[in-house]
Scaffold this active site. Structure first.
Site, short mmCIF file in Angstrom:
data_model
loop_
_atom_site.label_atom_id
_atom_site.label_comp_id
_atom_site.label_asym_id
_atom_site.label_seq_id
_atom_site.Cartn_x
_atom_site.Cartn_y
_atom_site.Cartn_z
N ARG A 128 0.85 -1.19 0.00
CA ARG A 128 0.00 0.00 0.00
C ARG A 128 0.89 1.24 0.00
O ARG A 128 1.95 1.24 0.62
CB ARG A 128 -0.91 0.02 1.24
CG ARG A 128 -2.07 -0.96 1.19
CD ARG A 128 -3.11 -0.58 0.15
NE ARG A 128 -4.25 -1.48 0.13
CZ ARG A 128 -4.39 -2.52 -0.71
NH1 ARG A 128 -3.45 -2.79 -1.59
NH2 ARG A 128 -5.48 -3.27 -0.66
N HIS A 139 -0.70 0.20 -9.73
CA HIS A 139 -1.37 -0.71 -8.78
C HIS A 139 -1.92 -1.94 -9.51
O HIS A 139 -3.12 -2.23 -9.43
CB HIS A 139 -2.49 0.03 -8.02
CG HIS A 139 -2.93 -0.71 -6.79
ND1 HIS A 139 -3.35 -0.07 -5.65
CD2 HIS A 139 -3.02 -2.04 -6.51
CE1 HIS A 139 -3.69 -0.97 -4.73
NE2 HIS A 139 -3.49 -2.18 -5.25
P1 NAP Z 1 -1.62 -11.68 4.66
O1 NAP Z 1 -1.76 -13.08 4.18
O2 NAP Z 1 -2.56 -11.15 5.66
O3 NAP Z 1 -0.11 -11.55 5.24
C1 NAP Z 1 0.30 -10.45 5.96
C2 NAP Z 1 1.71 -10.71 6.52
O4 NAP Z 1 2.17 -9.50 7.13
C3 NAP Z 1 1.74 -11.79 7.60
O5 NAP Z 1 2.90 -12.58 7.46
C4 NAP Z 1 1.81 -10.99 8.89
O6 NAP Z 1 2.46 -11.65 9.96
C5 NAP Z 1 2.64 -9.80 8.45
N1 NAP Z 1 2.43 -8.67 9.33
C6 NAP Z 1 1.28 -8.00 9.59
N2 NAP Z 1 1.49 -7.01 10.48
C7 NAP Z 1 2.82 -7.06 10.78
C8 NAP Z 1 3.65 -6.32 11.65
N3 NAP Z 1 3.18 -5.31 12.40
N4 NAP Z 1 4.95 -6.64 11.71
C9 NAP Z 1 5.45 -7.66 10.99
N5 NAP Z 1 4.71 -8.41 10.14
C10 NAP Z 1 3.41 -8.11 10.05
O7 NAP Z 1 -1.64 -10.69 3.43
P2 NAP Z 1 -1.34 -10.98 1.88
O8 NAP Z 1 -2.46 -11.69 1.23
O9 NAP Z 1 0.00 -11.60 1.78
O10 NAP Z 1 -1.32 -9.50 1.30
C11 NAP Z 1 -0.45 -8.51 1.79
C12 NAP Z 1 -0.86 -7.14 1.28
O11 NAP Z 1 -0.54 -7.00 -0.10
C13 NAP Z 1 -2.36 -6.83 1.33
O12 NAP Z 1 -2.77 -6.44 2.62
C14 NAP Z 1 -2.49 -5.71 0.32
O13 NAP Z 1 -2.33 -4.46 0.95
C15 NAP Z 1 -1.32 -5.93 -0.63
N6 NAP Z 1 -1.76 -6.30 -2.00
C16 NAP Z 1 -1.37 -5.51 -3.03
C17 NAP Z 1 -1.75 -5.84 -4.32
C18 NAP Z 1 -1.31 -5.02 -5.50
O14 NAP Z 1 -1.78 -5.24 -6.60
N7 NAP Z 1 -0.39 -4.09 -5.33
C19 NAP Z 1 -2.52 -6.99 -4.56
C20 NAP Z 1 -2.88 -7.77 -3.47
C21 NAP Z 1 -2.49 -7.41 -2.19
P3 NAP Z 1 1.86 -13.00 10.60
O15 NAP Z 1 2.11 -14.07 9.55
O16 NAP Z 1 2.67 -13.20 11.81
O17 NAP Z 1 0.40 -12.75 10.84
C1 GLV Z 2 -5.15 -5.12 -4.12
O1 GLV Z 2 -4.47 -4.18 -3.88
C2 GLV Z 2 -5.64 -6.03 -3.13
O2 GLV Z 2 -5.55 -5.72 -1.94
O3 GLV Z 2 -6.14 -7.09 -3.53
#
Ligand code: NAP
Ligand code: GLV
Length: 309
Positions: free
Chosen positions: A224, A272
């Protein structure tokens, strides 16, 4: 069963058609003010008025992985919030990050410029041991990205909130190990959720610690825009402390035409799109979860609202 669809910035027709096909018997409608109460909602960035009217929802299904926009709203306490759980995103994220990393590591921008001038020129090969990659967030997307990067034999560090053991990765956890993680990483990939704890986490102080405090760090932000203190980036690039940045997300989106990031020679901007929502896989996942919830079964990807992801 009634399903309300409320997708800001997305055309709803194909979603509604797909959900009707995947959930025969369900009454799936595009939400309009004054519509009857639905049992579940499929949403992207819905307005507060939608939530206020649809106060009896059992589940809200986000068609993206990040729920930061949704959690800003006042949500009914009993409603389950469910994030998108991969559904074709992690492979795209792995492609994007590996591309950005390898483009930088192999100096493809240099070779592109030389080729345009019809020059046959080499750069000294770099050692991948000198380019340890740090992945912030080892969730659905971060772990897949870290594994993909490790396949190219870069040293890979990962950082998460809770401790993890992942083969081939050096895992760090929590605030106490954040400094060591940054110091051990030269290329930093951000895949954290945006929460009150992670907002502004990419700033002058943290980015200065990359690569053991030495110049040459590189930033890839695909999570983000508000993770990055934007005003801190350009001075770090101009002083040479950071070698470059690939940015897919921004504080304000679309990135305004007069934003300095567009024209900075060391910044690559994409709109994005590093991991797009794939409609077919997303509908299949959400329909499967709605049916499971209706049968009283647990589902993956339920957001823990108090931690923010
Ligand atoms: P997720 O499965 O919820 O994983 C989040 C990770 O971040 C987990 O490993 C979590 O730790 C860690 N985390 C959260 N808070 C933390 C903190 N304070 N300190 C250290 N580690 C922390 O999320 P995801 O599906 O991988 O997605 C991640 C993010 O990518 C989304 O929230 C979104 O903002 C972004 N995204 C972007 C796009 C794009 O097109 N640019 C697309 C999709 C997603 P734990 O494992 O210990 O819980
Ligand atoms: C895109 O940014 C998503 O959070 O899926």
């Amino acid at each position: 069963m009634r399903i309300a669809v409320c997708l800001t910035d997305n055309r709803p027709d194909a979603w509604i058609e797909g959900l009707r096909a995947a959930l025969p018997g369900a009454d799936v409608q595009n939400w309009q003010p004054g519509a009857p109460q639905a049992d579940h909602a499929v949403v992207w960035a819905p307005p507060q008025s939608f939530i206020d009217e649809q106060s009896r929802l059992r589940g809200i299904f986000n068609i993206g992985a990040g729920v930061d926009a949704l959690l800003k709203l006042r949500l009914p306490p009993q409603t389950m919030v469910v994030r998108l759980d991969d559904a074709g995103m992690s492979v795209q994220m792995a492609e994007y990050v590996c591309h950005a990393l390898i483009r930088h590591f192999r100096e493809f921008d240099f070779y592109d410029a030389e080729a345009r001038a019809a020059r046959w020129a080499f750069r000294k090969p770099r050692e991948r041991e000198d380019f340890p990659v740090g992945v912030m967030g080892l969730g659905v997307l971060g772990e897949r990205v870290a594994r993909a990067v490790a396949q190219f034999e870069f040293p890979v560090n990962g950082w998460s909130r809770s401790p993890k053991a992942i083969e081939g990765l050096h895992c760090f956890a929590g605030e106490a190990e954040f400094g060591a993680f940054l110091g051990a990483s030269r290329v930093l990939v951000n895949l954290l959720p945006l929460t009150e704890t992670t907002r502004g986490i990419l700033n002058r102080e943290t980015l200065s610690r990359l690569n053991g405090g030495k110049p040459g760090g590189y930033l890839i932000n695909v999570a983000r825009g508000a993770h990055l203190v934007e005003a801190d980036l350009v001075p770090l690039l101009d002083s040479g402390h950071l070698a470059g940045a690939t940015l897919d997300v921004f504080e304000v989106e679309p990135l305004p035409a007069d934003h300095p990031f567009w024209r900075h020679p060391k910044i690559t901007v994409t709109p994005h799109g590093s991991a797009r929502t794939m409609r077919g896989a997303t509908i299949a996942q959400i329909a499967g979860k709605i049916m499971a919830i209706e049968r009283g079964e647990p589902v993956a990807g339920v957001v823990e609202r108090e931690r923010g992801y």
